[in-house]
Design a protein around this motif. Structure first.
Motif, short mmCIF file in Angstrom:
data_model
loop_
_atom_site.label_atom_id
_atom_site.label_comp_id
_atom_site.label_asym_id
_atom_site.label_seq_id
_atom_site.Cartn_x
_atom_site.Cartn_y
_atom_site.Cartn_z
N ASN A 255 21.63 -54.95 -2.57
CA ASN A 255 21.34 -54.88 -4.01
C ASN A 255 19.84 -54.79 -4.26
N TYR A 258 18.77 -51.23 -3.46
CA TYR A 258 19.20 -50.34 -4.54
C TYR A 258 18.32 -50.52 -5.77
N TRP A 261 15.01 -48.86 -5.13
CA TRP A 261 15.18 -47.41 -5.19
C TRP A 261 15.30 -46.94 -6.63
N GLU A 262 16.12 -47.65 -7.41
CA GLU A 262 16.34 -47.29 -8.81
C GLU A 262 15.06 -47.36 -9.61
#
Length: 267
Positions: A255, A258, A261-262
């Motif tokens: 998580n 992610y 990255w987001e």
């Protein structure tokens, strides 16, 4: 009071603010204290200490009961806002709750800050009547599972600097007080990716912890599970809970990756 400033951050400071923080730390360690105790601890006159604590009381930073001072609820406002701004807290909170439900024990999310471990969040399972720790609790690194997980995950140069500054103080007969022994255990933790505290901080209490890192292997924090020796025993202590912890930490790390990255995706 231990100097919490790192070597790169020392320089010109405001003495009155340093004194105020020393007073707050003195009270925090004792949970409550009178003016005479504070003055003796800090090395100042009682009248000067009185001026400081009255000012802090005026701003709700201290509360006075029967002539003794405790930290005031104003710090709950500061602490709550500080924690809410921590990405790790936002990402790991639900998983900490889930692990507490699965194990029935006390589960903590902790971070390392200037050579100490700080509890960022905790959750208790069905087996726990009353938690032994609290949000914001500060602990030494050498005698806790989370602390040793931190030391094992940090860069070697940082670990050496921390060990130079750490006082390997005994809390129980099981506390590691020898630097070479601690360094050897850190190697074992790196190899198995899990840290243990077998009554090293509190007699009758065992703890297991796994560090949380990002995709660049930078330390973010750790999650730990603790409980009495009567429940954390045998395979449950050595295998079952470590496996549950590693699974949960794996989810948090995914998580985190992610989320990073987001955040970096162009809008």
């Amino acid at each position: 009071m231990n100097d919490q400033r790192s070597g790169s951050e020392t320089g010109k400071t405001i003495k009155s603010i340093e004194t105020m923080l020393e007073i707050l730390e003195s009270i925090r360690r004792r949970e409550e204290a009178g003016v005479t105790e504070i003055a003796s601890d800090i090395g100042m006159s009682k009248s000067t200490a009185h001026h400081y604590v009255k000012t802090l009381e005026l701003y709700n930073c201290l509360e006075k009961t029967n002539g003794r001072y405790r930290l005031g609820l104003q710090f709950l406002t500061y602490g709550g806002q500080a924690r809410a701004g921590q990405r790790l807290y936002q990402l790991a909170k639900n998983d900490v709750d889930r692990l507490a439900a699965e194990t029935g024990e006390e589960v903590r999310l902790a971070v390392e800050q200037r050579g100490r471990g700080i509890t960022l969040y905790q959750s208790t399972g069905a087996h726990v009547d009353q938690a032994r720790s609290y949000v914001g609790q500060v602990e030494e690194l050498h005698c806790t599972a989370a602390g040793k997980a931190f030391l094992a995950a940090l860069p070697a140069q940082r670990v050496e600097a921390l060990l130079d500054d750490l006082e390997l103080r005994a809390f129980t007969p099981e506390t590691i007080m020898d630097r070479d022994e601690l360094v050897a255990e850190l190697e074992e933790i790196r190899a198995r990716d899990v840290a243990f505290d077998d009554e090293e901080r509190h007699e009758g209490v065992r703890c297991v912890a796994v560090s949380i890192t990002n995709r660049s292997d930078e330390l973010l924090g750790a999650i730990s599970v603790s409980g009495p020796t009567s429940r954390l025993t045998g395979d449950r202590f050595s295998t079952t809970i470590p496996n549950q912890l590693q699974n949960i930490v794996g989810v948090v790390e995914v998580n985190t990756t992610y989320s990073e990255w987001e955040e970096n995706v162009p809008q």
